[in-house]
Design an enzyme around this catalytic site. Structure first.
Site, PDB file in Angstrom:
ATOM      1  N   CYS A 119      20.024 -35.345  -1.082  1.00 30.18           N
ATOM      2  CA  CYS A 119      21.139 -35.222  -2.040  1.00 30.18           C
ATOM      3  C   CYS A 119      21.925 -33.931  -1.890  1.00 30.18           C
ATOM      4  CB  CYS A 119      20.607 -35.332  -3.473  1.00 30.18           C
ATOM      5  SG  CYS A 119      20.078 -36.992  -3.942  1.00 30.18           S
ATOM      6  N   ILE A 120      21.316 -32.821  -2.231  1.00 31.40           N
ATOM      7  CA  ILE A 120      22.076 -31.582  -2.419  1.00 31.40           C
ATOM      8  C   ILE A 120      22.745 -31.072  -1.136  1.00 31.40           C
ATOM      9  CG2 ILE A 120      21.980 -29.226  -3.304  1.00 31.40           C
ATOM     10  CD1 ILE A 120      19.674 -30.003  -5.029  1.00 31.40           C
TER      11      ILE A 120
END
Length: 443
Positions: free
Chosen positions: A275-276
């Site tokens: 994700c990040i």
């Protein structure tokens, strides 16, 4: 003639609906088990036949997954995995949980979404609900998924129903489980939104309906960009305070005592996970279409991507100051290959970049990770695949000139590391938290 939305709504309320979940990874498999636990019949789809076989045999495939719950779902007959996409026709609701990586040019790669949409289109029938969960740029559901499905001649909102509900899975988090985390839901029209809201309302404790699929897509990106920017901030503070001889971990701990106006984020060796490190670039890419600059987000990405280089430089400096040694020809032990503590996921892990950088400078690098016995193939680091974890014992620690702690798994014996490693460089403050700081260099 029966309204397709009414018939599907009744089936969902009565738990007669069959749910198909495409992608049985860290998002899809827990969702499949939660859906089966809620009383639905669930068919899980995955392109990896070995994974399908292991799941159906009740074998653990994800660290910290409740394997007993998976076996119970299998034994009850409510859950089964398959690779046969023709069986998507059996489903009343199809939830898409496939990867959305970046290309080498750091642009969105929607190939998995497009391939899944094509699979669904082959068996799409009236009365089905299709929900995308994969993280992506605002507009994907409408601009990419919908046209592929409507090419069948069926119309979204009339024949089938299309929605977006971003995954919020946090692997290894025993408190904020999937079922306990609110689920954001946006639909292509009110009927689709209400059906998706009804479905997830049977599975999770609370739903949060929003006005559109694009809004729901933007919610997920905003959550992860918020984290990426704040992590970049503390990573930059770490480099500044390190130059000043100030312990950033002590600073953050003291600042966190303020009961308002401050939220603690912690530095690290770089960003990892699905994700990040990726999601912010989905928004920056889409923003170019509107000629809107995203300088703040891009700067955060630049800071975070630089952290492995900073760690290697600090390690090299420590070796030179402590032993008068260069990295070339020096044995280095990395502790932790996963991208975060207590999981076995190496996607985008900074440990992979650190291993590559150290070996480019001539270091002899080994690694220990109790959850990653062997480095799997990855898109960015295929040359590291097959490397195996070494034991963590006094002999290996003593013969390594430096031990670099990259991932702070709870099961690692940090006392053993501090007692036997000639030099410890700790990027996670793991030794300090365990009460074994000693002569550790904390980054």
């Amino acid at each position: 003639m029966t309204d397709p939305s009414e018939a599907l709504g009744r089936a969902i309320r009565e738990r007669r609906a069959t749910i198909a979940i495409v992608g049985l990874g860290y998002v899809g498999l827990p969702l499949a088990l939660a859906s089966a636990r809620a009383g639905f019949r669930v068919i899980g789809f995955d392109v990896n036949p070995d994974r399908v076989a292991r799941i159906n045999a009740g074998e653990p495939v994800i660290a910290l997954l409740d394997t007993d719950a998976m076996r119970a779902a299998l034994e009850s007959g409510r859950f089964r995995a398959t690779g046969d996409t023709a069986r998507l026709a059996e489903a009343d609701a199809i939830l898409i949980c496939v990867p959305t990586p970046l290309t080498r040019q750091r642009e969105p790669d929607l190939s998995y979404i497009r391939a899944t949409a094509a699979d669904i289109a082959r068996t799409l029938r009236p009365g089905q609900l299709v929900v995308l969960e994969s993280t992506t740029w605002p507009g994907t559901t409408q601009e990419v998924l919908k046209p592929i499905l409507e090419a069948t001649g069926l119309i979204s909102g009339t024949d089938f129903f299309l929605a977006y509900s971003p995954e919020r899975e946090d692997p290894g988090n025993a408190v904020h489980t999937l079922a306990a985390t609110p689920k954001v839901v946006g639909g292509d029209g009110a009927a689709a939104r209400d059906l998706a809201d009804l479905l997830y309302g049977q599975i999770v404790a609370r739903t949060v309906p929003v006005s559109s699929t694009a809004t729901a897509e933007a919610v997920k990106l905003t959550e992860n960009i918020f984290r990426a920017v704040n992590i970049a901030l503390v990573n930059e503070l770490k480099t500044v305070y390190d130059a000043m001889g100030i312990d950033v971990w002590e600073v953050i701990g003291a600042a966190a005592t303020k009961p308002f106006g401050f939220m603690p984020f912690h530095p690290g060796p770089g960003l990892g996970g699905h994700c990040i490190p990726i999601d912010p670039f989905y928004l920056t890419w889409k923003a170019r279409e509107f000629d809107v600059p995203t300088r703040f987000i891009e700067l955060a990405g630049e800071v975070n991507r630089h952290m492995p280089h900073y760690v290697v430089e600090r390690l090299a400096r420590a070796l030179d100051q402590r032993f008068g040694r260069a990295l070339r020809g020096t044995p280095i032990l990395l502790v932790g290959m996963a991208y975060k503590r207590n999981v076995d996921d190496v996607r985008e892990s900074p440990a992979l970049k650190l291993m590559e950088l150290l070996e480019e400078r001539g270091a002899d690098v080994a690694y220990h990770d109790p959850l990653v016995p062997e480095i799997p193939p990855t898109r960015e680091y295929p040359h590291l695949a097959g490397r195996r974890s070494v034991p963590l014992d006094a002999e290996i620690l003593a013969r390594s000139a430096a031990t670099l702690i990259v991932t702070d798994h709870d099961t690692v014996d940090y006392g053993l590391i501090v007692a036997h490693a000639p030099l410890v460089v700790d990027t996670r403050n793991a030794c300090g938290r365990a009460g074994h700081a000693g002569e550790t260099i904390v980054l």
